[in-house]
Design a protein around this motif. Structure first.
Motif, short mmCIF file in Angstrom:
data_model
loop_
_atom_site.label_atom_id
_atom_site.label_comp_id
_atom_site.label_asym_id
_atom_site.label_seq_id
_atom_site.Cartn_x
_atom_site.Cartn_y
_atom_site.Cartn_z
N LEU A 78 0.86 -1.18 0.00
CA LEU A 78 0.00 0.00 0.00
C LEU A 78 0.89 1.23 0.00
CD1 LEU A 78 -2.41 -1.31 2.78
CD2 LEU A 78 -2.85 -1.32 0.32
N PRO A 79 1.44 1.60 -1.16
CA PRO A 79 2.42 2.69 -1.21
C PRO A 79 1.87 4.04 -0.75
CG PRO A 79 1.74 2.03 -3.43
CD PRO A 79 1.19 1.01 -2.48
N VAL A 84 3.42 -2.12 3.97
CA VAL A 84 3.48 -3.44 3.35
C VAL A 84 2.99 -4.45 4.38
CG1 VAL A 84 4.96 -5.28 2.43
CG2 VAL A 84 5.36 -2.91 1.76
N GLN A 85 2.07 -5.32 3.96
CA GLN A 85 1.58 -6.38 4.83
C GLN A 85 1.85 -7.73 4.17
OE1 GLN A 85 -2.57 -5.38 5.35
NE2 GLN A 85 -2.16 -4.00 7.06
N ILE A 86 2.35 -8.68 4.98
CA ILE A 86 2.62 -10.03 4.48
C ILE A 86 1.82 -11.00 5.33
CG2 ILE A 86 4.37 -11.76 3.98
CD1 ILE A 86 6.43 -9.57 3.81
N PHE A 114 9.65 -3.32 10.30
CA PHE A 114 8.60 -4.09 10.98
C PHE A 114 8.02 -3.27 12.13
CE2 PHE A 114 7.36 -6.80 14.54
CZ PHE A 114 6.38 -7.57 13.94
N VAL A 115 6.68 -3.25 12.20
CA VAL A 115 6.03 -2.49 13.27
C VAL A 115 5.06 -3.33 14.09
CG1 VAL A 115 6.30 -0.19 12.28
CG2 VAL A 115 4.33 -1.59 11.60
N ARG A 116 4.48 -4.37 13.50
CA ARG A 116 3.58 -5.19 14.31
C ARG A 116 3.24 -6.51 13.63
NH1 ARG A 116 -2.73 -3.80 13.72
NH2 ARG A 116 -2.78 -2.98 11.61
N GLU A 125 3.24 -6.53 9.55
CA GLU A 125 3.11 -5.22 8.92
C GLU A 125 4.43 -4.46 9.00
OE1 GLU A 125 -0.63 -2.95 9.08
OE2 GLU A 125 0.56 -1.40 10.10
N PHE A 126 4.76 -3.79 7.91
CA PHE A 126 5.99 -3.01 7.80
C PHE A 126 5.62 -1.60 7.32
CE2 PHE A 126 6.79 -7.44 7.09
CZ PHE A 126 7.98 -7.71 7.73
#
Length: 236
Positions: A78-79, A84-86, A114-116, A125-126
């Motif tokens: 999601l720019p 970015v979610q993986i 990385f945040v959560r 989530e990054f």
């Protein structure tokens, strides 16, 4: 034994000090140019090697610990949200501890930190950088649990007749400043920015004289600091 006429021989004297200095200058200049060619200033145009980074040291070395081919999961970029979610993140190699949390990833050459880990929806989530430099900034959401006492009141007398604690989830927007050399990630406040900019006396003095320290003013201070102080990182 061979003999040569004296008029065909040239006697060479040892190089003078000036010649030695010139040779040293050209050697050092060549080494400096080579080093500059192997590194570049970190800014919005810098590109990291693609892959997964397990530590801040790996990121500074521009040396990912794993390539994308070593990762399982489904990625959503999601720019517009710097996100970015993986989903179902994991490692294909069973010898790697599946619980290892990546420090950062590089996608299209841009770093995302990385945040959560959302365990309910099973995704990592990054977040990407908003300002790129020795002092960089990040903004991202986090979810916290809140506990609130709820009361039911008797309409006849206005007195509570029932109460209970209710837990709810609340989303908070976090604004952080990242000192890229050390990896320190701190709340985006005037106090922290003054500490991180302490080696720039003119900037800190000007910032302390401001009566209002709105976010826009702090961002200008960060960008000005980045213009004056920069960090070179290796190219790959």
């Amino acid at each position: 034994m061979s003999c040569f006429p004296l008029n065909q021989l040239t006697l060479r004297s040892p190089p003078s000090n000036m010649v030695r200095l010139l040779l040293l200058f050209f050697f050092l200049s060549g080494a400096l140019l080579s080093a500059q060619a192997d590194s570049a200033r970190f800014d919005a145009n810098f590109r990291f090697a693609e892959g997964i980074y397990f530590s801040h040291a790996s990121l500074l070395a521009n040396q990912p610990d794993l390539g994308w081919e070593a990762i399982d999961g489904e990625m959503v970029q999601l720019p517009e949200d710097f996100k970015v979610q993986i989903a179902n993140y994991g490692y294909k190699d069973v010898r790697i501890n599946q619980g290892i949390i990546p420090y950062a990833i590089s996608l299209d050459g841009k770093p995302y930190f990385f945040v959560r880990h959302d365990q309910k929806r099973q995704f990592h989530e990054f977040t990407g950088l908003r300002v790129h430099g020795l002092l960089s900034t990040l903004q991202y959401d986090t979810t916290i649990q809140t506990r609130q006492l709820m009361k039911a009141y008797n309409p006849a007398n206005g007195q509570p007749f029932r109460q209970a604690w209710v837990e709810r989830e609340k989303t908070l927007r976090l604004h952080r400043i990242l000192h890229l050399r050390s990896g320190a990630r701190l709340p985006f406040t005037q106090e922290n920015i003054l500490k991180l900019c302490a080696d720039d006396k003119d900037l800190t003095e000007a910032l302390m004289k401001q009566e209002k320290t709105e976010e826009s003013l702090l961002l200008r201070a960060v960008r000005l600091y980045d213009d004056r102080h920069f960090l070179n990182l290796p190219l790959r």
